[in-house]
Design an enzyme around this catalytic site. Structure first.
Site, PDB file in Angstrom:
ATOM      1  CE1 TYR A  83      41.518  80.526  -3.931  1.00 14.15           C
ATOM      2  CE2 TYR A  83      42.657  81.365  -5.851  1.00 14.15           C
ATOM      3  CZ  TYR A  83      41.932  81.584  -4.704  1.00 14.15           C
ATOM      4  OH  TYR A  83      41.615  82.858  -4.340  1.00 14.15           O
ATOM      5  NE  ARG A 136      43.099  82.266  -9.876  1.00  9.89           N
ATOM      6  CZ  ARG A 136      42.809  81.179 -10.545  1.00  9.89           C
ATOM      7  NH1 ARG A 136      43.647  80.704 -11.438  1.00  9.89           N
ATOM      8  NH2 ARG A 136      41.686  80.559 -10.326  1.00  9.89           N
ATOM      9  CB  CYS A 192      62.026  80.004   1.595  1.00  9.03           C
ATOM     10  SG  CYS A 192      63.558  80.662   0.953  1.00  9.03           S
ATOM     11  CD  GLU A 193      55.523  79.431   2.255  1.00 11.72           C
ATOM     12  OE1 GLU A 193      54.841  78.389   2.353  1.00 11.72           O
ATOM     13  OE2 GLU A 193      55.346  80.447   2.938  1.00 11.72           O
ATOM     14  N   GLY A 222      30.828  85.194 -11.999  1.00 10.54           N
ATOM     15  CA  GLY A 222      31.119  83.769 -11.888  1.00 10.54           C
ATOM     16  C   GLY A 222      31.398  83.027 -13.174  1.00 10.54           C
ATOM     17  CD  GLU A 265      27.802  91.750  -8.287  1.00 15.28           C
ATOM     18  OE1 GLU A 265      28.400  90.766  -7.820  1.00 15.28           O
ATOM     19  OE2 GLU A 265      27.011  92.430  -7.626  1.00 15.28           O
ATOM     20  N   PRO A 266      30.676  90.429 -13.608  1.00 16.93           N
ATOM     21  CG  PRO A 266      30.953  90.701 -15.905  1.00 16.93           C
ATOM     22  CD  PRO A 266      30.123  91.177 -14.740  1.00 16.93           C
ATOM     23  N   GLY A 267      34.060  89.227 -13.386  1.00 15.76           N
ATOM     24  CA  GLY A 267      35.454  89.633 -13.233  1.00 15.76           C
ATOM     25  C   GLY A 267      36.331  88.767 -14.127  1.00 15.76           C
ATOM     26  NE  ARG A 268      37.425  82.694 -12.449  1.00 15.15           N
ATOM     27  CZ  ARG A 268      38.226  82.437 -11.396  1.00 15.15           C
ATOM     28  NH1 ARG A 268      39.493  82.179 -11.616  1.00 15.15           N
ATOM     29  NH2 ARG A 268      37.744  82.420 -10.178  1.00 15.15           N
TER      30      ARG A 268
HETATM   31  N1  LLP Z   1      30.400  89.299  -7.387  1.00 11.76           N
HETATM   32  C1  LLP Z   1      30.699  88.871  -6.153  1.00 11.76           C
HETATM   33  C2  LLP Z   1      29.799  89.190  -5.044  1.00 11.76           C
HETATM   34  C3  LLP Z   1      31.870  88.113  -5.938  1.00 11.76           C
HETATM   35  O1  LLP Z   1      32.162  87.680  -4.720  1.00 11.76           O
HETATM   36  C4  LLP Z   1      32.727  87.825  -7.033  1.00 11.76           C
HETATM   37  C5  LLP Z   1      33.963  87.059  -6.850  1.00 11.76           C
HETATM   38  C6  LLP Z   1      32.384  88.305  -8.308  1.00 11.76           C
HETATM   39  C7  LLP Z   1      31.206  89.040  -8.449  1.00 11.76           C
HETATM   40  C8  LLP Z   1      33.218  88.058  -9.509  1.00 11.76           C
HETATM   41  O2  LLP Z   1      33.327  86.713  -9.809  1.00 11.76           O
HETATM   42  P1  LLP Z   1      34.023  86.244 -11.181  1.00 11.76           P
HETATM   43  O3  LLP Z   1      33.173  86.725 -12.334  1.00 11.76           O
HETATM   44  O4  LLP Z   1      35.366  86.841 -11.238  1.00 11.76           O
HETATM   45  O5  LLP Z   1      34.071  84.780 -11.085  1.00 11.76           O
HETATM   46  N2  LLP Z   1      40.539  84.671  -6.069  1.00 11.76           N
HETATM   47  C9  LLP Z   1      39.741  83.615  -6.672  1.00 11.76           C
HETATM   48  C10 LLP Z   1      38.375  84.101  -7.102  1.00 11.76           C
HETATM   49  C11 LLP Z   1      37.588  84.711  -5.978  1.00 11.76           C
HETATM   50  C12 LLP Z   1      36.252  85.239  -6.423  1.00 11.76           C
HETATM   51  C13 LLP Z   1      35.595  86.025  -5.342  1.00 11.76           C
HETATM   52  N3  LLP Z   1      34.356  86.627  -5.702  1.00 11.76           N
HETATM   53  C14 LLP Z   1      40.515  83.014  -7.832  1.00 11.76           C
HETATM   54  O6  LLP Z   1      41.648  83.429  -8.048  1.00 11.76           O
HETATM   55  O7  LLP Z   1      40.039  82.112  -8.496  1.00 11.76           O
END
Ligand code: LLP
Length: 451
Positions: A347, A343, A373-374, A269, A305-308
């Site tokens: 959003y 995105r 076409c949107e 997050g 669990e970082p992604g972004r």
């Molecule tokens: N763990 C769980 C259980 C999650 O559901 C998520 C993201 C993460 C970790 C990773 O979160 P992060 O560190 O990336 O914030 N498609 C959307 C974001 C959806 C996130 C879903 N869950 C966007 O483009 O902003």
């Protein structure tokens, strides 16, 4: 509790929208404008990449990505106990990205059988894989059990019973963490907030201790701990701290009832600054501080669990102007569109856009749109930037997370090419999809067309 988190996601930030290229680049030292070669990413010419593979093209910077992994690992080092990192591969699941993570000692957070298969294919150690998600099928649970993954995050009483049944049938033991919904507001965009009571995610905080105890009595399960994830694109530590404080209290309650709690998964997050103000970005040290003060002293194996935060700034989408169209606010029609980068349409997300060429012209306000076409196919609305001409290149920034993975082939637009740069080199890591591939798996029933 409502936080007015400083964030870029739900609305356009007017400051960012009018920020010049210099300001946007100053906040992103991995990008640099060279007077001769134009925009460089980790020292590599983006114009050269576009020349070589065409556009649209996703570019991932391995050096920047690895630097961010190291920064986060170093920040977590201050918690006092080890914090394992499981990369949320939903944000970017390319095999080259997974290989980099594996090399850096990072595990994976997966949310489907497909992601599990991908992670295993990439050689990720199964003990370093966590399986999250509200709806895992029996087949997916079986695959996770057979692979011997390290942690299965269970999100409901129903799933707990089903997992027990699957594990018993297979004669295996499931390593369970119960995902708790801490019912806190994360202050983020409604479509990516997951930690308040009305979402589908996790077990209600008030039910968690009883369900955990129940889990200890079910066959085939080993109740290891708790997991929490409150949402995405969170820029301030307060929501994390609140959620972890509630989880810490729950750990106490469960232990007081006589059950072991060995681990807590703190979720992902951490947000980034999509605009021009680097001070809006989530700060790894502040996140680590929130973990340390709430959970650090409880004798737990901790993980995140970082992604972004890791992946977004390490990627950009390279696109060429097809044509411009005069209008009160002129349109610049790009060859990238909402099917590539979803995105903004999904959003109203803000992504900074920077011209690749070094020459400057007077700035003006424009809309950068795709050819789909949107009406919603707007990649960047009301953006003040140097006047653009057909054939010129732009870089759409911070698209390394939730970019290519969310692409579709809508309007029969093949998946864009992908390139990875590193150490001054670049390599195609996925060629542009040939148009024939779009219908390769389709067939027409023989009974439909009569001769
Ligand atoms: N763990 C769980 C259980 C999650 O559901 C998520 C993201 C993460 C970790 C990773 O979160 P992060 O560190 O990336 O914030 N498609 C959307 C974001 C959806 C996130 C879903 N869950 C966007 O483009 O902003």
């Amino acid at each position: 509790m409502l936080y007015h988190a400083r964030m870029d996601l739900p609305t356009l930030d007017p400051c960012a929208a009018s920020a010049g290229t210099d300001v946007l680049l100053a906040a992103r030292p991995w990008l640099r404008m060279d007077v001769q070669d134009g925009l460089l990413f980790d020292g590599v010419s983006l114009a050269a990449i576009a020349q070589g593979v065409g556009t649209p093209c996703w570019v991932t910077g391995a050096d920047t990505l690895l630097r961010r992994v190291r920064t986060l690992q170093a920040a977590m080092g201050q918690v006092g106990v080890p914090v394992a990192i499981h990369f949320a591969m939903k944000s970017n699941d390319h095999l080259a990205v997974l290989a980099l993570m594996r090399g850096a000692g990072v595990g994976m957070d997966v949310v489907s059988g497909g992601e599990l298969a991908r992670a295993l294919h990439a050689g990720i150690d199964s003990a370093g894989i966590v399986f999250s998600g509200v709806g895992k099928t029996d087949a997916e649970l079986d695959a996770a059990l057979r692979a011997g993954i390290g942690q299965i995050n269970v999100e409901s009483a129903e799933e707990l019973h089903r997992l027990s049944a699957r594990a018993t049938t297979l004669g295996l033991t499931a390593p369970v963490s119960l995902r708790v919904n801490p019912d806190v507001e994360s202050g983020t965009h409604a479509k990516i907030a997951t930690g308040h009571a009305e979402t589908k995610f996790g077990v209600a905080h008030d039910d968690a201790a009883a369900l955990y105890a129940q889990g200890t009595r079910l066959p085939g399960l080993r109740m290891d701990g708790l997991a929490v994830h409150i949402g995405s694109q969170i820029g301030v530590p307060a929501p994390f701290r609140d959620a972890y404080r509630r989880v810490a209290a729950l750990v106490g309650d469960i232990r007081a009832a006589g059950h072991a709690v060995r681990r807590v998964d703190c979720g992902g997050g951490l947000g980034i600054a999509y605009g021009d103000d680097a001070s809006l970005a989530g700060v790894p040290a502040a996140w680590a501080g929130a973990i340390a003060t709430t959970l650090g002293g409880l004798d737990l194996a901790l993980s995140i669990e970082p992604g972004r935060w890791l992946a977004a700034p390490a990627g950009l989408l390279l696109s060429r102007v097809i044509q411009t169209k005069a209008a009160p606010t002129p349109f610049v029609v790009l060859d990238a569109a909402m099917n590539d980068l979803a995105r903004p349409a999904l959003y109203d997300a803000f992504h900074a856009v920077v011209p690749v060429a070094p020459q400057r012209r007077a700035g003006r306000v424009m809309h950068l749109v795709g050819p789909v076409c949107e009406t919603g196919d707007i990649l960047a609305a009301d953006r003040r930037m140097p006047e653009m001409r057909a054939g010129e290149l732009v870089a759409i920034l911070d698209t390394g997370a939730y970019g290519a993975v969310m692409s579709s082939t809508y309007n029969a637009r093949p998946f864009a090419a992908q390139v990875m740069i590193g150490g001054g080199r670049w390599s195609v890591i996925r060629p542009r999809q040939p148009v024939e591939a779009l219908w390769a798996g389709e067939s027409v029933p023989g009974w439909l067309v009569r001769a």
